[in-house]
Design a protein around this motif. Structure first.
Motif, PDB file in Angstrom:
ATOM      1  N   GLY A 161      -4.399 -11.935  -1.944  1.00 27.92           N
ATOM      2  CA  GLY A 161      -5.104 -10.658  -1.998  1.00 27.92           C
ATOM      3  C   GLY A 161      -4.601  -9.747  -3.107  1.00 27.92           C
ATOM      4  O   GLY A 161      -4.903  -8.547  -3.106  1.00 27.92           O
ATOM      5  N   LYS A 162      -3.867 -10.286  -4.063  1.00 30.00           N
ATOM      6  CA  LYS A 162      -3.302  -9.457  -5.142  1.00 30.00           C
ATOM      7  C   LYS A 162      -4.404  -8.841  -6.006  1.00 30.00           C
ATOM      8  O   LYS A 162      -4.319  -7.668  -6.380  1.00 30.00           O
ATOM      9  CB  LYS A 162      -2.358 -10.294  -6.005  1.00 30.00           C
ATOM     10  N   ALA A 163      -5.425  -9.617  -6.321  1.00 37.67           N
ATOM     11  CA  ALA A 163      -6.522  -9.085  -7.126  1.00 37.67           C
ATOM     12  C   ALA A 163      -7.294  -8.015  -6.351  1.00 37.67           C
ATOM     13  O   ALA A 163      -7.758  -7.028  -6.930  1.00 37.67           O
ATOM     14  CB  ALA A 163      -7.460 -10.209  -7.561  1.00 37.67           C
ATOM     15  N   VAL A 164      -7.429  -8.200  -5.030  1.00 37.57           N
ATOM     16  CA  VAL A 164      -8.099  -7.191  -4.206  1.00 37.57           C
ATOM     17  C   VAL A 164      -7.279  -5.907  -4.202  1.00 37.57           C
ATOM     18  O   VAL A 164      -7.828  -4.799  -4.308  1.00 37.57           O
ATOM     19  CB  VAL A 164      -8.293  -7.710  -2.765  1.00 37.57           C
ATOM     20  N   PHE A 165      -5.947  -6.044  -4.093  1.00 35.52           N
ATOM     21  CA  PHE A 165      -5.078  -4.867  -4.146  1.00 35.52           C
ATOM     22  C   PHE A 165      -5.232  -4.161  -5.495  1.00 35.52           C
ATOM     23  O   PHE A 165      -5.301  -2.919  -5.551  1.00 35.52           O
ATOM     24  CB  PHE A 165      -3.621  -5.273  -3.940  1.00 35.52           C
ATOM     25  N   ALA A 166      -5.273  -4.928  -6.586  1.00 33.88           N
ATOM     26  CA  ALA A 166      -5.416  -4.327  -7.913  1.00 33.88           C
ATOM     27  C   ALA A 166      -6.714  -3.531  -8.008  1.00 33.88           C
ATOM     28  O   ALA A 166      -6.741  -2.413  -8.534  1.00 33.88           O
ATOM     29  CB  ALA A 166      -5.377  -5.418  -8.983  1.00 33.88           C
ATOM     30  N   ALA A 167      -7.806  -4.096  -7.489  1.00 32.89           N
ATOM     31  CA  ALA A 167      -9.095  -3.388  -7.524  1.00 32.89           C
ATOM     32  C   ALA A 167      -9.039  -2.122  -6.682  1.00 32.89           C
ATOM     33  O   ALA A 167      -9.583  -1.073  -7.062  1.00 32.89           O
ATOM     34  CB  ALA A 167     -10.207  -4.318  -7.028  1.00 32.89           C
ATOM     35  N   LEU A 168      -8.365  -2.198  -5.530  1.00 34.15           N
ATOM     36  CA  LEU A 168      -8.243  -1.045  -4.641  1.00 34.15           C
ATOM     37  C   LEU A 168      -7.417   0.060  -5.300  1.00 34.15           C
ATOM     38  O   LEU A 168      -7.796   1.241  -5.274  1.00 34.15           O
ATOM     39  CB  LEU A 168      -7.589  -1.483  -3.328  1.00 34.15           C
ATOM     40  N   ALA A 169      -6.286  -0.324  -5.905  1.00 34.88           N
ATOM     41  CA  ALA A 169      -5.435   0.658  -6.572  1.00 34.88           C
ATOM     42  C   ALA A 169      -6.141   1.285  -7.764  1.00 34.88           C
ATOM     43  O   ALA A 169      -6.023   2.498  -8.016  1.00 34.88           O
ATOM     44  CB  ALA A 169      -4.130  -0.010  -7.019  1.00 34.88           C
ATOM     45  N   ALA A 170      -6.909   0.476  -8.506  1.00 40.59           N
ATOM     46  CA  ALA A 170      -7.638   1.002  -9.660  1.00 40.59           C
ATOM     47  C   ALA A 170      -8.684   2.017  -9.209  1.00 40.59           C
ATOM     48  O   ALA A 170      -8.831   3.096  -9.814  1.00 40.59           O
ATOM     49  CB  ALA A 170      -8.290  -0.145 -10.425  1.00 40.59           C
ATOM     50  N   ARG A 182       0.837  -1.204   0.000  1.00 38.41           N
ATOM     51  CA  ARG A 182       0.000   0.000   0.000  1.00 38.41           C
ATOM     52  C   ARG A 182       0.873   1.256   0.000  1.00 38.41           C
ATOM     53  O   ARG A 182       0.651   2.189  -0.787  1.00 38.41           O
ATOM     54  CB  ARG A 182      -0.898   0.027   1.246  1.00 38.41           C
ATOM     55  N   ARG A 183       1.867   1.277   0.909  1.00 38.54           N
ATOM     56  CA  ARG A 183       2.718   2.470   1.032  1.00 38.54           C
ATOM     57  C   ARG A 183       3.523   2.707  -0.248  1.00 38.54           C
ATOM     58  O   ARG A 183       3.674   3.849  -0.694  1.00 38.54           O
ATOM     59  CB  ARG A 183       3.666   2.312   2.214  1.00 38.54           C
ATOM     60  N   ALA A 184       4.051   1.632  -0.827  1.00 38.94           N
ATOM     61  CA  ALA A 184       4.879   1.777  -2.023  1.00 38.94           C
ATOM     62  C   ALA A 184       4.083   2.397  -3.169  1.00 38.94           C
ATOM     63  O   ALA A 184       4.574   3.296  -3.866  1.00 38.94           O
ATOM     64  CB  ALA A 184       5.432   0.415  -2.443  1.00 38.94           C
ATOM     65  N   PHE A 185       2.849   1.933  -3.357  1.00 36.64           N
ATOM     66  CA  PHE A 185       2.035   2.461  -4.454  1.00 36.64           C
ATOM     67  C   PHE A 185       1.630   3.904  -4.175  1.00 36.64           C
ATOM     68  O   PHE A 185       1.712   4.768  -5.060  1.00 36.64           O
ATOM     69  CB  PHE A 185       0.790   1.587  -4.634  1.00 36.64           C
ATOM     70  N   LEU A 186       1.209   4.174  -2.953  1.00 39.72           N
ATOM     71  CA  LEU A 186       0.769   5.521  -2.606  1.00 39.72           C
ATOM     72  C   LEU A 186       1.933   6.516  -2.667  1.00 39.72           C
ATOM     73  O   LEU A 186       1.781   7.641  -3.157  1.00 39.72           O
ATOM     74  CB  LEU A 186       0.138   5.526  -1.211  1.00 39.72           C
ATOM     75  N   ASP A 187       3.117   6.094  -2.204  1.00 38.52           N
ATOM     76  CA  ASP A 187       4.287   6.974  -2.258  1.00 38.52           C
ATOM     77  C   ASP A 187       4.650   7.300  -3.709  1.00 38.52           C
ATOM     78  O   ASP A 187       5.038   8.436  -4.023  1.00 38.52           O
ATOM     79  CB  ASP A 187       5.486   6.319  -1.568  1.00 38.52           C
TER      80      ASP A 187
END
Length: 329
Positions: free
Chosen positions: A36-45, A11-16
């Motif tokens: 949870g990779k697909a969940v992360f992808a949906a969250l980032a999208a 989360r931090r790496a993407f947001l930073d």
């Protein structure tokens, strides 16, 4: 949207990267299936299509929602700038195609030439990039080499080592590791507060820190299966009655989940046995551990008969029964 458990570093790496204004155009989300990779992808999208350009303002969390109208479209699965590439049902049936076809990739590429209709970002989620046909992988590679402006790729991969090295080299990699035991226990307890803590800990241990596997185990009777395996381990199963029952229970395609449950539980039983036995008696336990792991590898690769694997794992446990049980056999 499903909840993302843990992975604070990702989360931090993407947001930073977003805050820096230098957001990489392609991210490889790598790790075991069920992390949870697909969940992360949906969250980032959702984050990208509901916020402005990279670096615009200070946002405290990847969960933060910017444009609420855009967020409602995302939650309804109707946002025009989030595109998904995944295996689709074949011949209008329930079974999914074995791969993501080149035709699907071509349709996606054509859409990339259209102007954005909403917001500042277009996001392509490929779940999983491991499922691409060879031609599709090469077509995707060309797009990654010359990405359209304001377009970001999120590539979910369960086996990144099998991808084209040139695809990996075009991406920034985020690795998703198994969660810590106590984090899993706390999450499962919050999810099912009425579940006995002994069962919660058994499920957390059997899941290996993989949330998706833990969710599947919640729907299985872990305690009952553990008791059946312990009965073989303690009695030696003279007459093979318990092993035959186990083979029937895990055999066949419809019982794959039960077979996986057995594969998840047995290493914990053997580890517990190793702790209880004198050092001089560890040799047989370690030998059966190796034997169980070989059977598990065969099962995971798919080159197995479920009933045969179940019976063989039962043999491994029976071999470790106390000497009285062994003589009874």
């Amino acid at each position: 949207m499903a909840e993302l458990i843990g992975h604070d570093g990702a989360r931090r790496a993407f947001l930073d990267a977003w805050h820096s204004g230098r957001l990489h155009h392609a991210w490889l989300l790598a790790g075991p299936q069920g992390m949870g990779k697909a969940v992360f992808a949906a969250l980032a999208a959702r984050f990208l299509v509901t916020h402005g350009p990279a670096g615009s303002g200070s946002v405290p969390s990847l969960d933060a929602v910017g444009d609420e109208a855009a967020a409602r479209l995302v939650d309804a699965g109707n946002h025009p700038e989030i595109l998904h590439l995944t295996r689709i049902a074949k011949d209008k049936g329930k079974d999914l195609a074995r791969s993501i076809s080149i035709d699907q990739v071509r349709v996606m590429i054509r859409k990339l030439h259209l102007s954005l209709s909403l917001g500042h970002w277009r996001v392509i989620i490929v779940d999983a990039v491991d499922d691409l046909e060879n031609d599709g992988a090469n077509a995707l590679l060309k797009t990654l080499e010359e990405p359209p402006a304001q377009t970001l790729f999120l590539l979910v991969s369960h086996s990144p080592g099998r991808l084209l090295p040139t695809i990996r080299s075009r991406c920034r990699t985020l690795r998703f590791q198994p969660l810590e035991m106590e984090q899993m226990v706390g999450w499962l307890h919050d999810l099912r507060p009425m579940l006995d803590m002994t069962d919660v800990r058994a499920i957390a241990a059997a899941s290996g820190g993989v949330p998706g596997k833990a969710l599947a185990l919640l729907d299985s009777d872990v305690s009952a299966m553990e008791k059946k395996l312990l009965a073989i381990l303690t009695s030696g199963d003279p007459g093979n009655r318990l092993r035959e029952a186990l083979a029937r229970e895990v055999g066949g395609a419809s019982n794959r989940a039960r077979l996986e449950l057995v594969i998840d539980i047995v290493p914990g039983l053997l580890a517990r046995l190793a702790r209880e036995r004198p050092i001089a008696e560890l040799g047989p336990v370690l030998a059966q551990w190796d034997r169980v792991q070989r059977n598990a590898r065969d099962a995971i690769r798919g080159s197995y008969d479920g009933a045969m694997v179940g019976f063989e794992i039962g043999n491994c446990l029976a071999e470790l029964a106390p000497r009285e049980g062994a003589s009874a056999r």
